[in-house]
Each structure stands twice: as C-alpha cells, then as structure tokens.
Design an enzyme around this catalytic site. Structure first.
Site, PDB file in Angstrom:
ATOM      1  N   ILE A 160     -66.273 -31.648  20.291  1.00 13.07           N
ATOM      2  CA  ILE A 160     -66.412 -33.107  19.799  1.00 13.07           C
ATOM      3  C   ILE A 160     -65.815 -34.468  21.044  1.00 13.07           C
ATOM      4  O   ILE A 160     -66.215 -35.429  20.768  1.00 13.07           O
ATOM      5  CB  ILE A 160     -65.789 -32.914  18.407  1.00 13.07           C
ATOM      6  CG1 ILE A 160     -66.537 -32.205  17.407  1.00 13.07           C
ATOM      7  CG2 ILE A 160     -65.869 -34.244  17.224  1.00 13.07           C
ATOM      8  CD1 ILE A 160     -65.801 -31.987  15.980  1.00 13.07           C
ATOM      9  N   SER A 220     -55.904 -31.151  26.846  1.00 11.22           N
ATOM     10  CA  SER A 220     -56.685 -30.527  26.366  1.00 11.22           C
ATOM     11  C   SER A 220     -55.653 -29.110  26.978  1.00 11.22           C
ATOM     12  O   SER A 220     -54.766 -28.723  27.784  1.00 11.22           O
ATOM     13  CB  SER A 220     -57.883 -30.600  28.361  1.00 11.22           C
ATOM     14  OG  SER A 220     -58.806 -29.174  28.142  1.00 11.22           O
ATOM     15  N   ARG A 274     -58.469 -33.122  11.383  1.00 13.52           N
ATOM     16  CA  ARG A 274     -57.578 -32.737  10.484  1.00 13.52           C
ATOM     17  C   ARG A 274     -56.239 -33.310   9.869  1.00 13.52           C
ATOM     18  O   ARG A 274     -55.501 -33.488  10.272  1.00 13.52           O
ATOM     19  CB  ARG A 274     -56.822 -30.938  10.421  1.00 13.52           C
ATOM     20  CG  ARG A 274     -58.048 -30.124  10.137  1.00 13.52           C
ATOM     21  CD  ARG A 274     -58.619 -29.774   8.705  1.00 13.52           C
ATOM     22  NE  ARG A 274     -59.416 -28.619   8.719  1.00 13.52           N
ATOM     23  CZ  ARG A 274     -60.927 -29.333   8.682  1.00 13.52           C
ATOM     24  NH1 ARG A 274     -61.314 -30.289   9.322  1.00 13.52           N
ATOM     25  NH2 ARG A 274     -62.434 -28.070   8.677  1.00 13.52           N
ATOM     26  N   GLU A 327     -56.420 -33.349   0.830  1.00 14.54           N
ATOM     27  CA  GLU A 327     -57.577 -34.108   0.290  1.00 14.54           C
ATOM     28  C   GLU A 327     -57.871 -33.305  -1.020  1.00 14.54           C
ATOM     29  O   GLU A 327     -57.811 -31.979  -1.410  1.00 14.54           O
ATOM     30  CB  GLU A 327     -58.853 -32.729   0.680  1.00 14.54           C
ATOM     31  CG  GLU A 327     -58.687 -33.837   2.149  1.00 14.54           C
ATOM     32  CD  GLU A 327     -59.350 -33.952   3.618  1.00 14.54           C
ATOM     33  OE1 GLU A 327     -60.383 -32.945   2.913  1.00 14.54           O
ATOM     34  OE2 GLU A 327     -59.018 -34.244   4.744  1.00 14.54           O
ATOM     35  N   HIS A 347     -63.767 -38.000   3.865  1.00 14.12           N
ATOM     36  CA  HIS A 347     -63.572 -36.430   5.312  1.00 14.12           C
ATOM     37  C   HIS A 347     -65.280 -36.705   5.344  1.00 14.12           C
ATOM     38  O   HIS A 347     -66.385 -35.177   4.252  1.00 14.12           O
ATOM     39  CB  HIS A 347     -63.719 -35.010   3.956  1.00 14.12           C
ATOM     40  CG  HIS A 347     -63.131 -33.695   4.719  1.00 14.12           C
ATOM     41  ND1 HIS A 347     -62.485 -33.018   5.174  1.00 14.12           N
ATOM     42  CD2 HIS A 347     -63.762 -34.054   6.607  1.00 14.12           C
ATOM     43  CE1 HIS A 347     -62.412 -32.389   6.148  1.00 14.12           C
ATOM     44  NE2 HIS A 347     -63.812 -32.943   6.347  1.00 14.12           N
TER      45      HIS A 347
HETATM   46  C1  GLV Z   1     -65.769 -30.203   8.416  1.00 14.90           C
HETATM   47  O1  GLV Z   1     -64.289 -30.945   8.294  1.00 14.90           O
HETATM   48  C2  GLV Z   1     -65.060 -29.300   9.617  1.00 14.90           C
HETATM   49  O2  GLV Z   1     -64.618 -28.774  10.219  1.00 14.90           O
HETATM   50  O3  GLV Z   1     -66.498 -28.758   9.771  1.00 14.90           O
END
Ligand code: GLV
Length: 318
Positions: A155, A174, A235, A264, A282
């Site tokens: 990501i 990294s 997170r 959450e 989220h």
């Molecule tokens: C969502 O929060 C995931 O980890 O896919």
C-alpha cells in the site's frame, strides 16, 4: 459438513462460495463477543474482521476441530498470533486486493487535509459562507512537496506511485532488506526520525504491532514540520490521538487525515473537536471491487484449508 462461523458479516461475493459446501453460521453485523463465543464450538473455520478479537478464549471455545481463522482484512492485529500458534490454528488475511483502494483513500485524505475540503464544504452547507475571502482556507500545496511514506509495503508503494505526479521528493522507511520501490520509483530510504523532520506529508502504511504502538507520539510530532500533514490509513494504534489533537490545537502540526482509530468505533472527542482534522470511518478498502475481492479471497482461503489444500494467503504466526 464442516462448520464455518462468520463472526459478523461476509459479503455475498464470499458467502455464496461457502454456502452448500459447509454449514455456515453468521453472527451478523451487531454480533458481539458473547454471540461469537456461543457460535464457535465445533467450528472448523472462523471468519473474523478487524473488529473481532481472536484470542485464547475464542480458540478454546471453538475446540479441537478449529483449523483456520480467516481474517476478512489485510491487517490482523485483532488476532493473538501466539495463541493461534499454540493451538495449531492457521491464519489467513487478504493482501493485494485492497492495495489500490487503500492507497487511493490515503491520497484523498492527503488532498482533503491539505486544503481543508470537508471544513470548507461544511461552512458552505451551513449557509455561513459570506463570500470569497483571500485569507480563507489557505492550505498547503502538494506540488513539489516532500512525501514521507512510513512502511513501504504494497500500500505504501502504491501511495508513493500515486503521489509521484506531484513531482516532489520521496522519503520512506522500510523494514525489508529488499528495496521494493527501487525499480518503480526514485526515492530515498531513511530512518524514521529523518523522514519526520524532512517531510511535508507523512503517510503511515505499517502493520500494527505491540512494538509500534503510538509510533507517532508527542516526541515524534515535535520532530515534524509545524505545517506538515499526517495521514493514517493503517491502524489507529500507531498514533497517540490526544498528542495529535493537542498539536493541531496549538498549531504545531499543519493538518491530519485519519481513517483509523485506536478504539473504533470510538473516536476521542479531542480529535473530533480538533481543527484541520479530516476524519473518515475506516473506509480504506471500501470500494466495490476491493471489498468483493476481499470477501472472495477470505472464502477461498476457507475452502482451500478445509478441503486439505492449505492456505492461499497465510500469515506466519511463528
Ligand atoms: C482493513 O482495515 C484491513 O486491514 O483490511
């Protein structure tokens, strides 16, 4: 028929693959821990999600038939890995299929925070816009900015690709020895401190662990440029929300874009009332394509394990 317990809800793209092959019991979206503990005895697989804590008690309640926890998410900080390992239970997640969706939301939050789009829109909707004002809503320009990507996994790398159009510099941290961005992007791998000091935008793309709880705290915020932007689609536990709210109020941080929170669906009042904070519930992977693909991959992991062919996307618990 083996029993599969869906702790809360799996979308039809996944559930239809399980129906007919297994006895499927779903707790439903509102199911809490008590419902889960009632459902799991005798389960061969449990489908969890980031809101479902999987620990020793759940594994023990499930009993000896339990082979797999299939997490309907790429993150798995809701699962006690040691407990899974001790019980010989496999764990799978859904990597890859939500990369674009999550990186695109991070880009959206970056833009929204830099230009205070939600606050400006709210003012207009409230009917309190009194006309064009040259000093209203001045924000940061992203073109030529230095971007700091914390965690250059799938990501992080996709986010770095998306922001490369702004033509600025890229810094990243990294863990892996292999520099995954090398062939795809010009960027410089640095330590976290240098990244925080140099970046105009810091975007978090790390898996949460015990070690990185509150990685962004009072001390690290103090290293950041006072106009800088922090984005978190990873997170909530990575960030000390109160320290962030305080820095925003005191003008020590430019803006934040946050999609994840430590407890959450609770979001601290300090953050909800903080200026220049863009907050979303989220929704990182909430595209039609990503959520269907996540549900399907979750179900395919269940089928593969319960039919004796092993996990497709295993998480190492050891
Ligand atoms: C969502 O929060 C995931 O980890 O896919």
């Amino acid at each position: 028929m083996k029993k599969v317990v869906v702790a809360r809800k799996l979308l039809p793209a996944g559930e239809r693959l399980l129906q007919g092959r297994f006895e499927v019991c779903s707790g439903g979206l509102d199911a809490g821990r008590d419902v889960l503990l009632e459902l799991v005895p005798g389960a061969a697989a449990v489908v969890a999600d980031p809101t479902v804590a999987i620990d020793q008690q759940v594994l023990a309640a499930a009993g000896d038939d339990l082979e797999l926890i299939a997490n309907f998410a790429v993150g798995y900080d809701n699962v006690d890995l040691d407990a899974c390992q001790r019980s010989g239970v496999l764990l799978t997640n859904t990597p890859g299929v939500l990369t674009d969706a999550t990186a695109e939301l991070a880009l959206g939050l970056t833009l929204a925070a830099a230009r205070q789009i939600p606050a400006a829109e709210l003012q207009l909707r409230a009917g309190s816009w009194s006309g064009w004002d040259p000093s209203d809503y001045r924000g940061s320009e992203l073109s030529g900015a230095t971007f700091g990507v914390v965690g250059m996994g799938r990501i992080g790398l996709r986010y770095a690709e998306l922001i490369s159009g702004f033509g600025g510099d890229l810094l990243y941290t990294s863990r892996s020895a292999v520099d995954r961005s090398e062939e795809r992007l010009p960027g410089r791998r640095v330590g976290l401190e240098e990244l925080l000091r140099e970046s105009d935008v810091v975007s978090l793309h790390l898996a949460a662990s015990r070690e990185n709880k509150h990685l962004i705290n009072r001390e690290s915020i103090a290293m950041m440029k006072p106009q800088s932007i922090l984005v978190n689609t990873a997170r909530g536990s990575l960030v000390d929300a109160d320290a962030l709210a305080e820095a925003l109020r005191e003008g020590r941080l430019g803006a934040v874009g946050l999609d994840v929170f430590e407890n959450e669906p609770g979001v601290p009042e300090s953050l909800r009332n903080a200026p220049r904070a863009v907050l979303t519930p989220h929704i990182g992977s909430a595209t039609y394509r990503a959520r269907d693909a996540m549900a399907e991959l979750t179900a395919r992991n269940v089928i593969s394990v319960l039919e004796g062919n092993g996990p497709l996307t295993p998480v190492s618990t050891g």
